[in-house]
Design an enzyme around this catalytic site. Structure first.
Site, mmCIF file in Angstrom:
data_model
loop_
_atom_site.group_PDB
_atom_site.id
_atom_site.type_symbol
_atom_site.label_atom_id
_atom_site.label_comp_id
_atom_site.label_asym_id
_atom_site.label_seq_id
_atom_site.Cartn_x
_atom_site.Cartn_y
_atom_site.Cartn_z
ATOM 1 C CE LYS A 1 16.900 -7.054 50.015
ATOM 2 N NZ LYS A 1 17.085 -5.645 49.671
ATOM 3 N N GLY B 1 29.805 -11.461 38.928
ATOM 4 C CA GLY B 1 31.012 -11.013 39.865
ATOM 5 C C GLY B 1 30.879 -11.776 41.147
ATOM 6 N N GLY C 1 24.952 -8.352 37.336
ATOM 7 C CA GLY C 1 23.662 -7.481 37.037
ATOM 8 C C GLY C 1 23.706 -7.242 35.432
ATOM 9 N NE ARG D 1 33.342 -7.843 37.660
ATOM 10 C CZ ARG D 1 32.160 -7.183 38.423
ATOM 11 N NH1 ARG D 1 32.627 -6.554 39.557
ATOM 12 N NH2 ARG D 1 31.038 -7.619 38.180
HETATM 13 C C1 3PG Z 1 29.366 -4.896 39.405
HETATM 14 O O1 3PG Z 1 30.112 -5.234 40.173
HETATM 15 O O2 3PG Z 1 28.336 -5.570 39.322
HETATM 16 C C2 3PG Z 1 29.500 -3.904 38.211
HETATM 17 O O3 3PG Z 1 31.173 -3.743 38.471
HETATM 18 C C3 3PG Z 1 28.676 -2.945 38.478
HETATM 19 O O4 3PG Z 1 28.837 -2.281 39.476
HETATM 20 P P1 3PG Z 1 27.494 -1.522 40.084
HETATM 21 O O5 3PG Z 1 26.301 -2.414 40.329
HETATM 22 O O6 3PG Z 1 28.199 -0.798 41.214
HETATM 23 O O7 3PG Z 1 27.117 -0.410 39.216
#
Ligand code: 3PG
Ligand code: MG
Length: 404
Positions: free
Chosen positions: A203, A359, A383, A38
Site C-alpha cells: 500500500k 522485518g 515501521g 530478530r
Molecule cells: C514490527 O513487526 O514491525 C514490530 O515488531 C512492531 O510491531 P507492531 O507494528 O505490531 O507494533
C-alpha cells in the site's frame, strides 16, 4: 539523533535485575519460527548483560493480541529459541507481571536470563490512556533495577514496555538500537550520493509520509510492489484488477510533480507479471506496464523492470530498500524481489552502503536464500526505520534522552 547512553552508563551490573525490551516479534507458523532474525539480533545485548552478571529479564511483544492472553501469540517458542542461541537455559514466565513473572524473576541467579510472556497480553501495554499504560509500566518496573531499550523494531510505539518504563528506571540503550540509529543517521545526514531508495509493499498509504520526506533527501526513488499500480494509474495508465488506492491518486500525482521540480528521479516498472487471480496457479504473463489487461492483476515487476532497477542502482553509493517488489511468497511472483536483492548484493560488493529495512523485507531476502552479510545492514525495524527516515519523533528514542 544521538543515542549515546550505552550499557556502561548503568554502572556495575552484577546481581542487578535488568529489564531488557527486545523486539522478539518473529513470524511463526504454529509454534515454528519461520525467520529467527530478530531473535539473533537480540542475542548480543542479552549476552553482554548476562556475561556481566546481571539477572536479565527480557520482555517483548509478539503479533497484535488484543490485551489478553492468546495461545498463538505466546513467546514460549521464542524463549526456547533464545536459549538455543545463547547456549544457556532461559526461564519462561507464563504471565507478564503476575505471580509467574515475580517467581521467575525472584529465582534468577547472577548471569541468568528469563523471558516474560507477551507484554501485549496486558491491555496496559498499548493503551492510549497514559495512566493505564503507566500502571502497567509500574508493575514491569517493580521487577527490575534498571532498563535497557534494545527493541529497535518497536521504538516508534508509545507503549508501556517501550516508553513509560524508561521513565521509571535508570536506563540505557542496547547495542542493537545504537547500531540501527547509527546506520539510519548515515542515510539521513549527508548520505554518500547517488542515494537511491527502493520502496515496495502493498500500500502506498503506508508509505506516504516517508515518500514525501525522501523527495527532499534521495536522488532516486524506485517503486515496486502493490503500490506501483496507484503510481501507474496516476500517470494515466489502466491497471486492470491490480491493487489500487483511488483515494491516493491525487497525493501520488502531487509527488510526481514535486519529484520533477526537485530533480528527484522516480523510476517505475516498465513491465509487470500480470495474473488472472491472486494465486500461484493462476495463468500469468509478462505485459507492458502501460498495457495491463482489464481482467488481470499485477503481482510482480517484470524482467525488463528488474534490469532497469539494477541499472539505476549500479552507480549508487547509498541504498535503502523497504518492501518486496511482488507477491514473493508465491514462487511465480518472486523473481522481481530476488533480482532486486541481487542488485543490492552487487552494489554492496562495489562498496555502497545498503540497508534493508524491515522485518518483512528482511524475512523476504532470507527466505529467498540470501544471507545477512551480503548487505550492509539488515534493519530489524520496518515501521520504525521508515518513521526514522520520515524524520518523525520516535517515542522510544526520545524518552531515553528526555529523562537523562
Ligand atoms: C514490527 O513487526 O514491525 C514490530 O515488531 C512492531 O510491531 P507492531 O507494528 O505490531 O507494533
Ligand atoms: Mg535517558
Amino acid at each position: 539523533m544521538t543515542v549515546a547512553s550505552r550499557l556502561e552508563s548503568l554502572g556495575e551490573l552484577r546481581g542487578r535485575r535488568v529489564l531488557v525490551r527486545s523486539d522478539l516479534n518473529v513470524p511463526l507458523d504454529g509454534s515454528t519460527i519461520t525467520d529467527d532474525g530478530r531473535v539473533r539480533a537480540s542475542v548480543p545485548t542479552i549476552k553482554e548483560l548476562a556475561d556481566a552478571g546481571a539477572r536479565v529479564v527480557v520482555i517483548s511483544h509478539l503479533g497484535r493480541p488484543k490485551g489478553e492472553p492468546e495461545a498463538r501469540y505466546s513467546l514460549e517458542p521464542v524463549a526456547r529459541r533464545l536459549g538455543e542461541l545463547l547456549g544457556q537455559d532461559v526461564a519462561f514466565a507464563s504471565d507478564t507481571v503476575g505471580p509467574s513473572a515475580q517467581q521467575t524473576v525472584d529465582a534468577l541467579q547472577d548471569g541468568d536470563v528469563a523471558v516474560l510472556e507477551n507484554v501485549r497480553f496486558d491491555p496496559g501495554e498499548t493503551s492510549k490512556d497514559d495512566d493505564v499504560r503507566g500502571a502497567f509500566a509500574d508493575r514491569l518496573a517493580q521487577l527490575a533495577d534498571c532498563f535497557v531499550s534494545d527493541g529497535f523494531g518497536v521504538v516508534h510505539r508509545k507503549q508501556a514496555s517501550v516508553y513509560d518504563v524508561a521513565r521509571l528506571l535508570p536506563h540505557a540503550t542496547g547495542g542493537l538500537v545504537s547500531t540501527e540509529v547509527d546506520v539510519l543517521t548515515r542515510l539521513t545526514q549527508n548520505p554518500d550520493r547517488p542515494y537511491a531508495v527502493v520502496l515496495g509493499g502493498a500500500k502506498v498509504s503506508d508509505k506516504l509520509g516517508v515518500i514525501g520526506n525522501l523527495l527532499g533527501t534521495a536522488d532516486r526513488l524506485l517503486i515496486g510492489g502493490g503500490m506501483v499500480f496507484t503510481f501507474l494509474k496516476a500517470q494515466g495508465h489502466e491497471v486492470g484488477k491490480s491493487l489500487l488506492e483511488e483515494d491516493q491518486l491525487d497525493t501520488v500525482r502531487g509527488y510526481l510533480d514535486e519529484a520533477e521540480s526537485k530533480g528527484v528521479e522516480i523510476v517505475l516498472p516498465v513491465d509487470i507479471v500480470a495474473a488472472t487471480a491472486f494465486s500461484a496457479d493462476a495463468d500469468h504473463e509478462v505485459v507492458a506496464a502501460d498495457a495491463i489487461p482489464a481482467d488481470r492483476l499485477g503481482l510482480d515487476i517484470g524482467p525488463k523492470s528488474s534490469a532497469l532497477f539494477a541499472e539505476k542502482l549500479s552507480d549508487t553509493h547509498t541504498v535503502f530498500w523497504n518492501g518486496p517488489m511482488g507477491a514473493f511468497e508465491m514462487a511465480p511472483y518472486a523473481a522481481g524481489t530476488k533480482a532486486l536483492a541481487e542488485a543490492l548484493v552487487q552494489v554492496t560488493a562495489n562498496g555502497a552502503l545498503t540497508v534493508v529495512g524491515g522485518g518483512d523485507s528482511a524475512a523476504a531476502v532470507r527466505q529467498l536464500g540470501f544471507s545477512d552479510d551480503q548487505f550492509g545492514h539488515i534493519s530489524t525495524g520496518g515501521g520504525a526505520s521508515l518513521e526514522y527516515l520520515e524524520g518523525k519523533e520516535l517515542p522510544g528514542l526520545t524518552v531515553l534522552e528526555e529523562s537523562d
